[in-house]
Design an enzyme around this catalytic site. Structure first.
Site, PDB file in Angstrom:
ATOM      1  N   ASN A  40     -73.312 -73.995  24.554  1.00  0.00           N
ATOM      2  CA  ASN A  40     -74.549 -74.034  23.781  1.00  0.00           C
ATOM      3  C   ASN A  40     -74.795 -72.695  23.092  1.00  0.00           C
ATOM      4  OD1 ASN A  40     -75.400 -74.097  26.863  1.00  0.00           O
ATOM      5  ND2 ASN A  40     -77.176 -73.173  25.890  1.00  0.00           N
ATOM      6  N   ASP A  41     -75.889 -72.012  23.319  1.00  0.00           N
ATOM      7  CA  ASP A  41     -76.340 -70.914  22.466  1.00  0.00           C
ATOM      8  C   ASP A  41     -75.271 -69.856  22.178  1.00  0.00           C
ATOM      9  OD1 ASP A  41     -78.601 -72.277  23.226  1.00  0.00           O
ATOM     10  OD2 ASP A  41     -79.527 -70.590  24.267  1.00  0.00           O
TER      11      ASP A  41
END
Length: 537
Positions: A40-41
């Site tokens: 993710n991020d």
């Protein structure tokens, strides 16, 4: 003892291979994705010694969120990426995890203010959120509660390949500031940078559920002092997280402004479900961010959206670049359905790296974004397809087949009599499957329609239409640049003041395109389609 992550050990744990096939269905060919597992991020974006570092939230053990560690990739041009061994591996991974490494940032401590440097080597320092799934006493002697989120640091003396956590004193910011200490489970995502004017380090962190950002300063990256707060303002539909704070040039000159970015989850742009990213323009004096009056709106439903599509989140900026070269990367996914997208053996990709600047558009200071990749090395010099129409009559005209990875440059007159003008992309031969990217003349909006884009079965909100405002330019033209990969579409409108990013999952044989004018004719049309080659070869 500080914890040193040896590359050879992590390489074996993470299953990093020297040769890998990046040709699976839906695998982006010019967007970064990990070889396998969940991502993710983007984290710790840093340009140092000629190398772009991209760290990211990563599960080394599976295709779903968990065991959160920092993955790592490097590039010399923001286009061709090489995945590296895991940088920060969840503590206790393989048995009972006692600490995960949530989102954060990284800097090059060139003056060795931290004292971590040795033998003339510049320390790279990462600041991240330590997430503690169990209550415990840490090596530093500090105690933490179950599910506590605190800010910690680690350093590297080999240009980011291996990292040592600062166990002697971590976490360096253990709790949210007073009077918000009850928010210890939602205190995260530090973005750290050097502030030249005050000669201090600055970090901005999120107090997520209160829609607040806390700003701290430090002389040494270890000892931090709270100096101000920001928020709540504008969109507050979900938690605030993944903040950023950076300076940009205005209108290409010597004047500058500061920008705060903040993710929301949920509570994204109108018409989307799930996550999104808003921004504020203002001034920062080393301690306090003061937003411009026209960047803050009454109520909490309106915002300055960094991207109007559903799949651009947790955007983070690079440290180590000049303000004129500022680059951001966003996570090209959405928490609404991110765990269910039909990709294997990986989940999630990053959006195109974007160059950011500020321009005065319609009398307002506006964030503009343009793709930053090294296009000359991967984009065809001559278009696959090029046409001009003084008048494009109501109806549709098929374009040549486009393949799976390409760029479309599309322009047309805003004074056209049509209600909408669009290009159908990644379409089947009979156009029952297609993604439409176009413009609504009456509403002055870009739109992206993925209702018939292919596999939409995994989430009942995925098959939707998205809109973003775009006023025609000073010549009365609408200009769109559209970047299409195997599982994504990114639309850049005008000077980049409006972008729309969305995932799609079309059939392999959906390689057709056509132009469509509805409700009347469209004037002064030009379309150019350029092939984009794989960066994995």
């Amino acid at each position: 003892m500080a914890r040193l992550l040896k590359a050879v050990t992590v390489c074996a744990l993470a299953g990093i291979a020297h040769a890998f096939n990046y040709d699976q269905p839906y695998r982006g060919q010019y967007h970064f994705s990990p070889q396998k597992n969940w991502m993710n991020d983007p984290n710790g974006l840093l340009y140092h010694n000629g190398t772009y570092h991209l760290f990211f939230q990563y599960n080394p053990g599976g295709i779903e969120w968990g065991n959160i560690s920092w993955g790592h990739a490097t590039s010399e041009d923001l286009t061709h990426w090489e995945e590296q061994p895991v940088a920060l591996l969840a503590r206790g991974y393989g048995s009972d995890v006692t600490e995960m490494y949530f989102s954060g940032s990284a800097v090059a401590d060139v003056n060795n203010t931290s004292g971590f440097g040795k033998d003339g080597k510049t320390p790279l320092v990462a600041m991240y959120t330590s997430y503690y799934p169990v209550a415990q006493t840490l090596p530093s002697g500090q105690t933490v509660q179950e599910d506590q989120q605190s800010q910690s640091i680690a350093y590297s003396l080999d240009d980011g390949l291996t990292w040592t956590t600062y166990d002697a004193a971590n976490p360096v910011i253990p709790n949210p500031p007073q009077p918000y200490q009850a928010q210890y489970q939602n205190f995260r995502d530090p973005f750290v940078f050097w502030h030249d004017e005050s000669h201090k380090w600055v970090v901005v962190t999120s107090i997520a559920e209160l829609h607040k950002l806390a700003i701290y300063t430090s002389d040494n990256l270890k000892d931090w002092k709270l100096v101000s707060e920001f928020g709540p303002y504008n969109a507050q539909g979900g938690v605030w997280e993944c903040p950023g704070l950076f300076k940009l040039p205005l209108d290409g000159g010597s004047s500058t402004k500061w920008v705060i970015t903040s993710g929301l989850n949920p509570g994204g742009p109108p018409g989307t479900v799930g996550s999104g990213t808003q921004y504020f323009v203002g001034e920062f004096d080393g301690t306090t961010f003061t937003p411009d009056a026209d960047t803050v709106y009454p109520g909490n439903s309106t915002a300055n959206w960094m991207d109007w599509g559903p799949d651009f989140y947790a955007a983070a900026g690079y440290n180590g670049l000049s303000i004129k070269d500022h680059v951001h990367i966003g996570w090209m996914n959405n928490w609404q359905y991110g765990a269910n997208i039909p990709t294997y053996p990986w989940r999630s990709a990053m959006a195109i790296p974007r160059h950011l600047a500020l321009k005065t558009i319609n009398n307002k200071t506006t964030l503009v974004q343009q793709p930053q990749e090294a296009w000359s090395s991967i984009s065809s010099k001559h278009p696959l397809y090029s046409r001009t129409y003084s008048t494009f009559s109501e109806g549709s005209t098929n374009a040549s087949t486009t393949g799976e990875t390409f760029r479309v440059d599309l322009s047309f007159s805003a004074t056209s009599k049509a209600s909408t003008f669009a290009i159908a992309l990644r379409a089947s031969a009979n156009f029952t499957e297609q993604t439409l990217a176009g413009y609504d003349f009456a509403k002055q909006q870009i739109f992206l329609d993925r209702t018939k884009s292919g596999d939409v079965s995994f989430d009942n909100t995925f098959a939707s239409v998205y809109h973003g405002p775009l006023v025609p330019d000073s010549t009365g033209m609408v200009r769109l640049s559209i970047f299409v990969d195997r599982s994504s579409v990114e639309v850049f409108g005008g000077q980049g003041e409006t972008t729309l990013t969305a995932q799609i999952f079309p059939s392999n044989d959906a390689v057709h395109a056509r132009l469509v004018s509805t409700g009347g004719a469209t004037e002064d049309v030009r379309v150019d389609v350029h092939n984009i080659t794989s960066t994995w070869n």
